[in-house]
Write an enzyme that holds these catalytic residues in place. Structure first.
Site, PDB file in Angstrom:
ATOM      1  N   GLY A  60      37.961 -53.944  35.115  1.00  0.00           N
ATOM      2  CA  GLY A  60      38.724 -52.994  34.517  1.00  0.00           C
ATOM      3  C   GLY A  60      39.275 -51.669  35.393  1.00  0.00           C
ATOM      4  O   GLY A  60      39.903 -50.828  34.698  1.00  0.00           O
ATOM      5  N   THR A  61      39.011 -51.484  36.468  1.00  0.00           N
ATOM      6  CA  THR A  61      39.286 -50.496  37.291  1.00  0.00           C
ATOM      7  C   THR A  61      40.736 -50.183  37.309  1.00  0.00           C
ATOM      8  O   THR A  61      41.446 -49.002  37.074  1.00  0.00           O
ATOM      9  CB  THR A  61      38.724 -50.565  38.667  1.00  0.00           C
ATOM     10  OG1 THR A  61      39.246 -51.693  39.270  1.00  0.00           O
ATOM     11  CG2 THR A  61      37.378 -50.450  38.761  1.00  0.00           C
ATOM     12  N   GLY A  62      41.708 -51.226  37.622  1.00  0.00           N
ATOM     13  CA  GLY A  62      43.031 -51.218  37.696  1.00  0.00           C
ATOM     14  C   GLY A  62      43.712 -50.632  36.369  1.00  0.00           C
ATOM     15  O   GLY A  62      44.488 -49.797  36.288  1.00  0.00           O
ATOM     16  N   THR A  76      32.882 -53.304  38.507  1.00  0.00           N
ATOM     17  CA  THR A  76      34.345 -52.775  38.624  1.00  0.00           C
ATOM     18  C   THR A  76      35.299 -53.309  37.851  1.00  0.00           C
ATOM     19  O   THR A  76      36.471 -53.084  37.856  1.00  0.00           O
ATOM     20  CB  THR A  76      34.674 -52.654  40.073  1.00  0.00           C
ATOM     21  OG1 THR A  76      34.633 -53.931  40.623  1.00  0.00           O
ATOM     22  CG2 THR A  76      34.025 -51.840  40.856  1.00  0.00           C
ATOM     23  N   LYS A  95      47.047 -48.670  45.383  1.00  0.00           N
ATOM     24  CA  LYS A  95      45.450 -48.430  45.352  1.00  0.00           C
ATOM     25  C   LYS A  95      44.899 -49.366  46.549  1.00  0.00           C
ATOM     26  O   LYS A  95      44.984 -50.448  46.633  1.00  0.00           O
ATOM     27  CB  LYS A  95      44.826 -49.094  43.917  1.00  0.00           C
ATOM     28  CG  LYS A  95      45.505 -48.331  42.876  1.00  0.00           C
ATOM     29  CD  LYS A  95      45.392 -49.200  41.685  1.00  0.00           C
ATOM     30  CE  LYS A  95      45.625 -50.377  41.284  1.00  0.00           C
ATOM     31  NZ  LYS A  95      45.712 -50.902  39.850  1.00  0.00           N
TER      32      LYS A  95
END
Length: 266
Positions: free
Chosen positions: A210-212, A208, A176
């Protein structure tokens, strides 16, 4: 009715933006049935992680056994595993139950800097879990830590890192690129032979959290439906982009992404 089933083995985020809470929301939004085995409780909000309380090995083992011995899972996503002992247990259990579609999100450090994976656990992650992973989804700092090198700054460096992570055993690598400093948000999928770039516009927001977790959970959900890896990652990229585009300004710090945004757009 039948429905694809996805198990998340990860930590709990009391603030609801990451961890098993984000995973279960993602599974629901992508029309799969979510289940969980909690590895650690965190006291967490938009301002950061205020406490980490690992569960006992016996409690984690009992949760995994309860789910997989009865309900089963069409895909499994791992997140915060915290310690070498927990990683070794999870790897042993997934091998015993002949789990498929294993998505490993190597959660190491929270956005605020809190350590979510003990230093000695990195070796266990590399040697125990990555060899049985279908896909591993590190961000650039996590990839650098896995490889013991400086953080990537270019697409060329990302491709070289993905190739080296692939040599650690996973069938696929999704690297990512959100931490790249300039240009669009570019992620890289490596299948052992070719690299594929997934590019979306970079959205200007600090919210952002918790995006992963969400991205990896979306990949797991799509794999549980029988989707090929390229299609699963493509849907996941769209899912997380919409979640960031419509992120939620709640709390006093870094707010969470909006897990309903992808379905709402459709």
């Amino acid at each position: 009715m039948t429905i694809p089933k996805v198990l998340t083995i990860a930590g709990s985020d009391s603030g609801g933006g990451a961890g098993i809470q984000a995973d279960l929301k993602t599974f629901q939004e992508l029309d799969t049935f979510g289940m969980s085995a909690i590895t650690a409780l965190t006291a967490q909000n938009t301002l950061g992680v205020h406490g980490v309380y690992p569960q006992t090995i016996e409690a984690i083992e009992a949760q995994i056994d309860a789910v997989l011995s009865d309900i089963g899972a069409d895909a499994i996503k791992t997140g915060m595993l915290f310690s070498a002992d927990i990683i070794k247990l999870v790897a042993r259990k997934l091998s015993r139950y002949k789990a498929t579609n294993i998505v490993v999100d190597p959660v190491m450090v929270a956005k605020g800097g809190a350590t979510l994976l003990q230093d000695e656990a990195t070796e266990a992650l590399i040697h125990e879990l990555l060899p049985i992973a279908t896909v591993v989804t590190p961000n650039l700092p996590e990839a650098a830590k896995l490889l013991g090198r400086k953080e990537m700054e270019t697409i060329e460096e990302m491709e070289a890192a993905a190739r080296d992570i692939y040599k650690l055993g996973p069938s696929y690598v999704v690297l990512k690129g959100g931490h790249l400093k300039n240009g669009p948000a570019v992620d890289l999928l490596f299948d052992g032979e070719r690299s594929y770039l997934l590019e979306m516009e970079r959205i200007d927001t600090k919210h952002t959290h918790g995006t992963g977790c969400t991205y990896a959970a979306a990949i797991a959900a799509e794999l549980s439906k029988g989707k090929a890896i390229k299609e699963a990652v493509h849907v996941a990229k769209q899912f997380i982009t919409e979640a960031i585009r419509h992120s939620l300004s709640i709390g006093s710090g870094i707010g969470p992404t909006n897990h309903h945004a992808y379905k709402a757009r459709q």
